[in-house]
Structure formats: structure tokens, C-alpha cells
Design a protein around this motif. Structure first.
Motif, short mmCIF file in Angstrom:
data_model
loop_
_atom_site.label_atom_id
_atom_site.label_comp_id
_atom_site.label_asym_id
_atom_site.label_seq_id
_atom_site.Cartn_x
_atom_site.Cartn_y
_atom_site.Cartn_z
N GLY A 15 6.34 7.05 9.62
CA GLY A 15 6.78 6.42 8.33
C GLY A 15 6.46 4.93 8.59
N LEU A 16 6.68 4.24 7.31
CA LEU A 16 6.60 2.73 7.41
C LEU A 16 7.31 1.98 8.50
N ASP A 17 8.67 2.45 8.41
CA ASP A 17 9.53 1.66 9.32
C ASP A 17 9.27 2.06 10.67
N SER A 18 9.09 3.38 10.95
CA SER A 18 8.52 3.71 12.46
C SER A 18 7.31 2.89 12.74
N MET A 19 6.47 2.54 12.17
CA MET A 19 5.17 1.85 12.46
C MET A 19 5.54 0.44 12.68
N VAL A 20 6.23 -0.18 11.85
CA VAL A 20 6.57 -1.55 11.94
C VAL A 20 7.69 -1.74 13.35
N ALA A 21 8.42 -0.83 13.60
CA ALA A 21 9.31 -0.89 14.64
C ALA A 21 8.65 -0.80 16.10
N ALA A 22 7.62 -0.05 15.89
CA ALA A 22 6.50 0.22 17.08
C ALA A 22 5.81 -1.09 17.46
N ALA A 23 5.18 -1.80 16.22
CA ALA A 23 4.70 -2.75 16.32
C ALA A 23 5.35 -4.03 16.97
N ILE A 24 6.61 -4.13 16.54
CA ILE A 24 7.54 -5.05 17.01
C ILE A 24 7.93 -4.84 18.48
N GLN A 48 0.18 13.21 11.23
CA GLN A 48 -1.41 12.79 11.60
C GLN A 48 -1.14 11.14 11.17
N SER A 49 -0.19 10.58 10.28
CA SER A 49 0.04 9.27 10.37
C SER A 49 0.50 8.60 11.93
N ALA A 50 1.38 9.49 12.52
CA ALA A 50 1.77 8.96 13.49
C ALA A 50 0.66 8.92 14.58
N LYS A 51 -0.16 9.82 14.64
CA LYS A 51 -1.58 9.79 15.59
C LYS A 51 -2.23 8.35 15.35
N LEU A 190 -1.73 3.29 6.84
CA LEU A 190 -1.59 4.25 8.01
C LEU A 190 -0.55 5.11 7.87
N SER A 191 0.58 4.38 7.43
CA SER A 191 1.89 5.26 7.42
C SER A 191 2.07 6.23 6.12
N HIS A 203 0.97 10.57 -2.32
CA HIS A 203 2.52 10.54 -2.44
C HIS A 203 3.12 10.92 -3.75
N CYS A 204 4.05 11.66 -3.84
CA CYS A 204 4.32 12.39 -4.96
C CYS A 204 4.87 11.00 -6.04
N GLY A 205 5.32 10.11 -5.45
CA GLY A 205 5.76 8.96 -6.36
C GLY A 205 7.14 8.96 -6.67
N LEU A 206 7.94 10.20 -6.70
CA LEU A 206 9.07 10.31 -7.53
C LEU A 206 10.41 10.55 -6.57
N CYS A 207 10.15 11.07 -5.42
CA CYS A 207 11.18 11.33 -4.37
C CYS A 207 11.74 9.79 -3.92
N ASP A 208 12.91 9.89 -3.08
CA ASP A 208 13.51 8.71 -2.97
C ASP A 208 12.72 7.86 -1.83
N SER A 209 12.02 8.61 -1.07
CA SER A 209 11.17 7.72 0.02
C SER A 209 9.86 6.85 -0.83
N CYS A 210 9.42 7.74 -1.70
CA CYS A 210 8.26 7.09 -2.58
C CYS A 210 8.92 5.84 -3.08
N ARG A 211 10.08 6.08 -4.01
CA ARG A 211 10.50 5.06 -4.83
C ARG A 211 11.22 3.97 -4.01
N LEU A 212 11.70 4.04 -2.95
CA LEU A 212 11.96 2.96 -1.84
C LEU A 212 10.63 2.22 -1.33
N ARG A 213 9.62 3.02 -1.06
CA ARG A 213 8.40 2.35 -0.62
C ARG A 213 7.67 1.28 -1.65
N GLN A 214 7.57 1.83 -2.75
CA GLN A 214 7.17 1.33 -3.81
C GLN A 214 7.75 0.08 -4.36
N LYS A 215 9.26 0.25 -4.38
CA LYS A 215 10.13 -0.96 -4.67
C LYS A 215 10.02 -2.04 -3.41
N GLY A 216 9.83 -1.70 -2.34
CA GLY A 216 9.23 -2.74 -1.28
C GLY A 216 8.25 -3.55 -1.60
#
Length: 232
Positions: A15-24, A48-51, A190-191, A203-216
Motif C-alpha cells: 500500500g501507499l503508506d507502507s511504501m512511504v514508510a519503507a522509503a523513509i 505484486q505491488s509489494a514486489k 507502484l502501490s 481500484h474500485c474507487g468506492l471502498c474506504d481505502s480508495c476514498r482515503l487515497r483519492q482524498k489525499g
């Protein structure tokens, strides 16, 4: 890979958060051992994204560990339960059905075992307690409690050589996290975030995770590279 005090274990979901945490973690000078758990999640595409992220960050070791939590069930991510699409909760005590029972506790326990085996003392996890779905295992109190438990549960902790659970995104908004990805020069495309992937790797665009991603991305004033089936 040089094992030792500058090795960090990173819980890398894809996911986006784990990707950024890894980069940090990489930016802070750590050699990275990435752990991805294949828990038979509905959105298994995130593996696949994690890879891809591990390759992009040139991690020293990437372990994909099978752990079939669908045998437990109890979550829309691991059981035959519909993923909610009506919008992110605006507060209250309701924990959404996308919560996987004790997931971060289970995952951090695995990273802890790996950390002790690799002689690492830092564990990075991309939990967030601002723009999130209200999961109890993302709260600062949980992280603080686990860090204390880690010292009690391990040989290293018993010898006074304990562990630090690094949560660099804990008090960031999704907009902050999107900006961090840009600052760290790592492509958010990548995430993977969606809990209920649509055909064609959308991405479905409607689940919580999609909505939070788009909002960000919207709040950050950045272009969202995510391919959505539809937008809320």
C-alpha cells in the motif's frame, strides 16, 4: 546485506503508506529487510505491488510469508462479506467490517521474530491515526503497548537490547503521505490501496481505502495516478 544496528525490518503490504514508510527507512540509512504477509486477502494484487516497491527501493531481502487468515475469517478482506462502498465513517465507535481481527498485532509479532533473527532493532510500520478507517490496531496506544511487549517477549529485550517500533506516518494526513512520496521520489502508482479490486487491475474507487487515497491526492493538490473503475 549487513545485519546489525542499521538493519530495519519493514512491514511492506504494498500500500501507499507502507511504501512511504519503507522509503523513509531507506532515507534514514537503514538496510531494509521487507516482510510482506500473504494472508489470502481479497486484494491479493497488493502482493505484486509489494514486489515492485521492494525492487524500486533495492531492499536487501524481501520475504513474502504465507499465512492464510481466511481460515479465521471475520473480515470483509478474508471472508465472504461485502466490502462497504458507502463512504468512510465520520467517527464514532463503529469499526468497519474491513478490519481483520488482530492483523497488526499478528503482523508485528512476525516482524519482531524476524528482527530478532536478523539482529535488527528497528521495525517500521506505516500505520496512521488521522486519515484512516478507525482500526484499533493503528492507534498510538497499540504501538506503544506492543513496543513494551516486544521487550518482555524476546531474548534481546531481556538482555536490555530492545526494539523500537518506528511509525513515521502516525500523525500524517493522506495528503501529507502523498507529498512524502513525491519528496522521496517514489511513484505512488507502484502501490495498491483498493480493498475490492475490479477487473483489469482497477481500484474500485468506492471502498474506504480508495476514498482515503483519492482524498489525499486531492488535498495535496497532486495528480492521482491511480486507475479507478469509478470515482465517488
Amino acid at each position: 546485506m549487513k545485519h546489525g544496528e542499521k538493519t530495519a525490518i519493514v512491514l511492506l503490504s504494498g500500500g501507499l503508506d507502507s511504501m512511504v514508510a519503507a522509503a523513509i527507512a531507506r532515507e534514514r540509512g537503514f538496510e531494509i529487510v521487507a516482510l510482506t504477509v500473504d494472508y489470502n486477502q481479497r486484494h491479493k494484487i497488493e502482493l505484486q505491488s509489494a514486489k515492485q516497491i521492494a525492487s524500486r527501493l533495492d531492499v536487501g531481502e524481501h520475504i513474502i510469508l504465507p499465512l492464510d487468515l481466511s481460515r479465521f475469517g471475520g473480515s470483509a478482506l478474508t471472508d465472504d462479506i461485502a466490502v462497504p462502498k458507502s463512504g468512510v465513517s465520520d467517527g464514532g465507535n463503529d469499526i468497519p467490517v474491513t478490519y481483520v481481527p488482530a492483523r497488526n498485532l499478528i503482523f508485528l509479532s512476525l516482524t519482531l521474530g524476524l528482527a530478532e533473527a536478523r539482529n535488527a532493532r528497528d521495525i517500521f510500520i506505516g500505520v496512521n491515526a488521522l486519515d484512516y478507517s478507525g482500526y484499533p490496531d493503528c492507534r498510538p496506544e497499540f504501538i506503544e503497548g506492543f513496543e513494551r511487549l516486544a521487550d518482555l517477549a524476546t531474548k534481546a529485550g531481556d538482555e536490555g537490547n530492545g526494539f523500537t517500533i518506528q511509525t513515521p506516518l502516525q500523525f500524517m494526513t493522506k495528503a501529507d503521505i502523498a507529498k512524502e512520496a513525491a519528496r522521496l521520489n517514489i511513484d505512488p502508482a507502484l502501490s495498491w490501496s483498493c480493498y475490492d479490486p475490479a477487473d483489469g487491475n482497477l481500484h474500485c474507487g468506492l471502498c474506504d481505502s480508495c476514498r482515503l487515497r483519492q482524498k489525499g491526492f486531492e488535498e495535496a493538490g497532486m495528480t492521482d495516478p491511480t486507475r479507478y473503475l469509478e470515482k465517488p
